[in-house]
Write a protein that holds these residues in place. Sequence first.
Motif, PDB file in Angstrom:
ATOM      1  N   THR A  82       0.832  -1.203   0.000  1.00 17.99           N
ATOM      2  CA  THR A  82       0.000   0.000   0.000  1.00 17.99           C
ATOM      3  C   THR A  82       0.873   1.262   0.000  1.00 17.99           C
ATOM      4  O   THR A  82       1.790   1.376   0.824  1.00 17.99           O
ATOM      5  CB  THR A  82      -0.913   0.021   1.239  1.00 17.99           C
ATOM      6  OG1 THR A  82      -1.768  -1.125   1.198  1.00 17.99           O
ATOM      7  CG2 THR A  82      -1.765   1.286   1.276  1.00 17.99           C
ATOM      8  N   PRO A  83       0.611   2.209  -0.897  1.00 14.16           N
ATOM      9  CA  PRO A  83       1.377   3.461  -0.889  1.00 14.16           C
ATOM     10  C   PRO A  83       1.163   4.210   0.434  1.00 14.16           C
ATOM     11  O   PRO A  83       0.055   4.185   0.989  1.00 14.16           O
ATOM     12  CB  PRO A  83       0.784   4.252  -2.065  1.00 14.16           C
ATOM     13  CG  PRO A  83       0.137   3.216  -2.937  1.00 14.16           C
ATOM     14  CD  PRO A  83      -0.352   2.150  -2.010  1.00 14.16           C
ATOM     15  N   PRO A  84       2.203   4.873   0.955  1.00 13.91           N
ATOM     16  CA  PRO A  84       2.082   5.579   2.247  1.00 13.91           C
ATOM     17  C   PRO A  84       0.920   6.572   2.296  1.00 13.91           C
ATOM     18  O   PRO A  84       0.233   6.676   3.319  1.00 13.91           O
ATOM     19  CB  PRO A  84       3.430   6.279   2.385  1.00 13.91           C
ATOM     20  CG  PRO A  84       4.388   5.399   1.640  1.00 13.91           C
ATOM     21  CD  PRO A  84       3.605   4.888   0.471  1.00 13.91           C
ATOM     22  N   THR A 144     -10.858  -1.731   0.184  1.00 11.81           N
ATOM     23  CA  THR A 144     -10.635  -2.149  -1.195  1.00 11.81           C
ATOM     24  C   THR A 144     -10.045  -0.982  -1.967  1.00 11.81           C
ATOM     25  O   THR A 144     -10.614   0.108  -1.988  1.00 11.81           O
ATOM     26  CB  THR A 144     -11.950  -2.597  -1.860  1.00 11.81           C
ATOM     27  OG1 THR A 144     -12.868  -1.505  -1.849  1.00 11.81           O
ATOM     28  CG2 THR A 144     -12.562  -3.764  -1.119  1.00 11.81           C
ATOM     29  N   SER A 145      -8.904  -1.214  -2.571  1.00 11.55           N
ATOM     30  CA  SER A 145      -8.252  -0.147  -3.326  1.00 11.55           C
ATOM     31  C   SER A 145      -9.036   0.170  -4.580  1.00 11.55           C
ATOM     32  O   SER A 145      -9.118   1.308  -5.018  1.00 11.55           O
ATOM     33  CB  SER A 145      -6.823  -0.547  -3.679  1.00 11.55           C
ATOM     34  OG  SER A 145      -6.805  -1.808  -4.287  1.00 11.55           O
ATOM     35  N   TRP A 178       2.925  -1.614 -16.265  1.00 11.41           N
ATOM     36  CA  TRP A 178       2.184  -0.954 -15.196  1.00 11.41           C
ATOM     37  C   TRP A 178       2.474  -1.666 -13.881  1.00 11.41           C
ATOM     38  O   TRP A 178       2.647  -2.900 -13.846  1.00 11.41           O
ATOM     39  CB  TRP A 178       0.687  -0.986 -15.508  1.00 11.41           C
ATOM     40  CG  TRP A 178       0.389  -0.317 -16.820  1.00 11.41           C
ATOM     41  CD1 TRP A 178       1.002   0.796 -17.326  1.00 11.41           C
ATOM     42  CD2 TRP A 178      -0.558  -0.724 -17.815  1.00 11.41           C
ATOM     43  NE1 TRP A 178       0.494   1.116 -18.559  1.00 11.41           N
ATOM     44  CE2 TRP A 178      -0.468   0.203 -18.884  1.00 11.41           C
ATOM     45  CE3 TRP A 178      -1.480  -1.759 -17.913  1.00 11.41           C
ATOM     46  CZ2 TRP A 178      -1.256   0.115 -20.026  1.00 11.41           C
ATOM     47  CZ3 TRP A 178      -2.267  -1.853 -19.043  1.00 11.41           C
ATOM     48  CH2 TRP A 178      -2.167  -0.924 -20.076  1.00 11.41           C
ATOM     49  N   SER A 179       2.533  -0.918 -12.789  1.00  8.66           N
ATOM     50  CA  SER A 179       2.961  -1.496 -11.518  1.00  8.66           C
ATOM     51  C   SER A 179       2.115  -0.991 -10.349  1.00  8.66           C
ATOM     52  O   SER A 179       1.399   0.012 -10.460  1.00  8.66           O
ATOM     53  CB  SER A 179       4.426  -1.148 -11.255  1.00  8.66           C
ATOM     54  OG  SER A 179       4.566   0.251 -11.003  1.00  8.66           O
ATOM     55  N   ILE A 180       2.244  -1.696  -9.233  1.00  2.95           N
ATOM     56  CA  ILE A 180       1.576  -1.285  -7.997  1.00  2.95           C
ATOM     57  C   ILE A 180       2.204   0.001  -7.480  1.00  2.95           C
ATOM     58  O   ILE A 180       1.521   0.941  -7.089  1.00  2.95           O
ATOM     59  CB  ILE A 180       1.677  -2.403  -6.928  1.00  2.95           C
ATOM     60  CG1 ILE A 180       0.918  -3.649  -7.374  1.00  2.95           C
ATOM     61  CG2 ILE A 180       1.145  -1.908  -5.586  1.00  2.95           C
ATOM     62  CD1 ILE A 180       1.103  -4.839  -6.464  1.00  2.95           C
ATOM     63  N   ASP A 181       3.542   0.046  -7.491  1.00  2.29           N
ATOM     64  CA  ASP A 181       4.263   1.205  -6.953  1.00  2.29           C
ATOM     65  C   ASP A 181       3.896   2.493  -7.683  1.00  2.29           C
ATOM     66  O   ASP A 181       3.838   3.570  -7.074  1.00  2.29           O
ATOM     67  CB  ASP A 181       5.775   0.985  -7.033  1.00  2.29           C
ATOM     68  CG  ASP A 181       6.247  -0.100  -6.074  1.00  2.29           C
ATOM     69  OD1 ASP A 181       5.502  -0.398  -5.121  1.00  2.29           O
ATOM     70  OD2 ASP A 181       7.349  -0.645  -6.275  1.00  2.29           O
ATOM     71  N   ALA A 182       3.655   2.391  -8.988  1.00  2.00           N
ATOM     72  CA  ALA A 182       3.300   3.578  -9.770  1.00  2.00           C
ATOM     73  C   ALA A 182       1.814   3.914  -9.672  1.00  2.00           C
ATOM     74  O   ALA A 182       1.360   4.899 -10.255  1.00  2.00           O
ATOM     75  CB  ALA A 182       3.685   3.377 -11.229  1.00  2.00           C
ATOM     76  N   LEU A 227      -1.657  -0.399 -10.822  1.00  2.00           N
ATOM     77  CA  LEU A 227      -2.261  -1.683 -10.499  1.00  2.00           C
ATOM     78  C   LEU A 227      -2.706  -1.689  -9.046  1.00  2.00           C
ATOM     79  O   LEU A 227      -2.075  -1.053  -8.192  1.00  2.00           O
ATOM     80  CB  LEU A 227      -1.266  -2.836 -10.707  1.00  2.00           C
ATOM     81  CG  LEU A 227      -0.667  -3.046 -12.090  1.00  2.00           C
ATOM     82  CD1 LEU A 227       0.272  -4.254 -12.053  1.00  2.00           C
ATOM     83  CD2 LEU A 227      -1.749  -3.261 -13.133  1.00  2.00           C
ATOM     84  N   THR A 228      -3.783  -2.405  -8.764  1.00  2.00           N
ATOM     85  CA  THR A 228      -4.190  -2.630  -7.382  1.00  2.00           C
ATOM     86  C   THR A 228      -3.281  -3.712  -6.797  1.00  2.00           C
ATOM     87  O   THR A 228      -2.574  -4.408  -7.537  1.00  2.00           O
ATOM     88  CB  THR A 228      -5.649  -3.110  -7.305  1.00  2.00           C
ATOM     89  OG1 THR A 228      -5.734  -4.439  -7.853  1.00  2.00           O
ATOM     90  CG2 THR A 228      -6.581  -2.189  -8.079  1.00  2.00           C
ATOM     91  N   PRO A 229      -3.295  -3.907  -5.467  1.00  2.00           N
ATOM     92  CA  PRO A 229      -2.464  -4.963  -4.875  1.00  2.00           C
ATOM     93  C   PRO A 229      -2.767  -6.364  -5.397  1.00  2.00           C
ATOM     94  O   PRO A 229      -1.922  -7.247  -5.323  1.00  2.00           O
ATOM     95  CB  PRO A 229      -2.771  -4.843  -3.379  1.00  2.00           C
ATOM     96  CG  PRO A 229      -3.100  -3.401  -3.196  1.00  2.00           C
ATOM     97  CD  PRO A 229      -3.884  -3.043  -4.440  1.00  2.00           C
ATOM     98  N   LYS A 230      -3.987  -6.576  -5.924  1.00  2.00           N
ATOM     99  CA  LYS A 230      -4.274  -7.902  -6.497  1.00  2.00           C
ATOM    100  C   LYS A 230      -4.011  -7.927  -8.007  1.00  2.00           C
ATOM    101  O   LYS A 230      -4.477  -8.800  -8.719  1.00  2.00           O
ATOM    102  CB  LYS A 230      -5.696  -8.347  -6.187  1.00  2.00           C
ATOM    103  CG  LYS A 230      -6.792  -7.489  -6.794  1.00  2.00           C
ATOM    104  CD  LYS A 230      -8.160  -8.098  -6.515  1.00  2.00           C
ATOM    105  CE  LYS A 230      -9.259  -7.306  -7.224  1.00  2.00           C
ATOM    106  NZ  LYS A 230     -10.589  -7.909  -7.041  1.00  2.00           N
ATOM    107  N   LEU A 231      -3.268  -6.914  -8.493  1.00  2.00           N
ATOM    108  CA  LEU A 231      -2.747  -6.848  -9.861  1.00  2.00           C
ATOM    109  C   LEU A 231      -3.812  -6.537 -10.911  1.00  2.00           C
ATOM    110  O   LEU A 231      -3.613  -6.820 -12.089  1.00  2.00           O
ATOM    111  CB  LEU A 231      -1.996  -8.147 -10.216  1.00  2.00           C
ATOM    112  CG  LEU A 231      -0.871  -8.546  -9.261  1.00  2.00           C
ATOM    113  CD1 LEU A 231      -0.212  -9.841  -9.728  1.00  2.00           C
ATOM    114  CD2 LEU A 231       0.169  -7.442  -9.133  1.00  2.00           C
TER     115      LEU A 231
END
Length: 593
Positions: free
Chosen positions: A99-101, A184-185, A562-566, A569-573
Amino acid sequence: MIPTRLFDAIDYQQLNFSKKDMLVHKSNGHWQSHSTLEVGEAALKMAAGLHNLGISARDYTAEGADKVAIISENRPEWIISDLAVQQVGAVLVPIYPTTPPEELFYIFKEAEIKMVLISSPLLFNKYQAVLRELPSIQYIYSFDQTDNPLWSEIQLMADQDAINRVQEIKAGITGDHLATIIYTSGTTGQPKGVMLSHSNILSCAMLAKESFPFPDNPTLRALSFLPLNHIFEKCISYVYMFSGISIYFAEGMEKIGENIKEIKPHIFMTVPRLLEKVFEKINKTGQQLQGTQKKVFNWSIRIAERYDNQKWHSPLYKTKLRLAQILVFSKWQAALGGEILYIITGGAACPQRLLRIFNAACIPVYEGYGPTENSPVIAVNRHVNNENYIGTVGPVIDGLEFKLEEDGEICVKGPTVMQGYYKQPTLTAETVIDGWLHTGDIGTLIEGSFLKITDRKKELFKTSGGKYVAPQPIENKLKELDIVEQAIIVGAEQKYVGALIVPNAEGLKDWATQNNLPYNTLEQAIALPEIKKLFKDHIQKINQTLSSTEQIKKHMLLTKPWSIDAGELTPKLSVRRKVVLEKYKDAIARLFN
């Protein structure tokens, strides 16, 4: 006993199949087991320690109960903490370690988190600046050594008076009591806190257990690697506990293959992207073979792609498939430990090609479906009576009412439907109407009982010609080719449909090598005429299966996944469509010029 709360899993397992290996993890290179008795004692002592720290339910309302956040990878401490927090009537708020800060700050502020359980120095360093800004946080404990006190110190605070008090509190907790708030993101907007009671999750676990079905079998081993922060893995963990199935926690995503070989699991849950990665690795190994071996490998894949357990196959096809299973697929089975009984995939649509290949290889993969708001399972393919229909998410589980609205929206009613969104009564009222959960997913029934998801209601778009397009099925078709990593379909209010495609660098490199083409970087590769033609041909092949409105007229190849960090993507991709559309709005505009 008839369980009514999630923490009843301990007494239920102790009574019916007490185990030496209820929870198992790897420490210092060795697998270490925690028995049912040990887990129960640890959870009770932690609950008593929490009570002495002032963590409680107070008035048993969502706002009144103390909130305890957990930020950790899967490990025994996660399950024990969950069981302990439940027993004092507090509410667990699980957080993805990715999760991003800034998102974590939003969640913790809204939920007014009082205690944080965090696993490692790495995660604490990632979030400590945010945690210091939140005045509601009174306690931070860690599973591993950090600057914070260890979680084991909470158990040391237990005394007999507190244990007796916890037993009284437990007796007063009912199935309607709030157990967790899962944020839920989603693919758009701010995170939403889904409130799930003991009864919500327990009902879902028991209905899924009976419907699939999962047997009571204390000899079975399950591998757990999908984040427990996600309701899919959390719910299935209770299925395991109430079935007597041992839970082995993987050391991490990078060691799943190694752990599978060590423990030889019978069951695990996954998401399609991880299955895709497994097949990509298998296929890469196969393409490195030489001569006859490589020809046999590719022939076996072609045979598997035609597999359909719902259709009649000729004796000749069955003979070929059996030969492929002996010569090629038996090696895949061995690589997965050789004892797999079932793999269940969810969280996103799984490519049909992948499902056909794995099932043909006697690696049974069953696709299921359900949102967090339903705790989560709505439907799942089953491993009995040939109720596994590739391309669908299976029959709706027993015990739920089900209907499709006129526009195809999937709606369900039953004990699994959430209590609501935390602090969002208006959104709750829009989502749960007269007890019916409106999922926002569009579906249809195949052969009367098998549910097929066709798209997200909010993701449907209309072209300038007034025709609706469902992007998800087209995206899934694009991703069936090994050289495609990610894809998104665009074209709202435009004359035609376009696509943004992120190539799979490894798959493209292998293809270039096989065709004697240079490959230095992805940027250079996608500029080659042969590569351009490869993608164009793939799209033309897909277009033949689509209506004229849905056909992809233009596409663009991107070089950065595409990435979670950017935030893409959600944590479940799952792709955060809104984020991608905004980031690539200039590129999308060029598709329609």
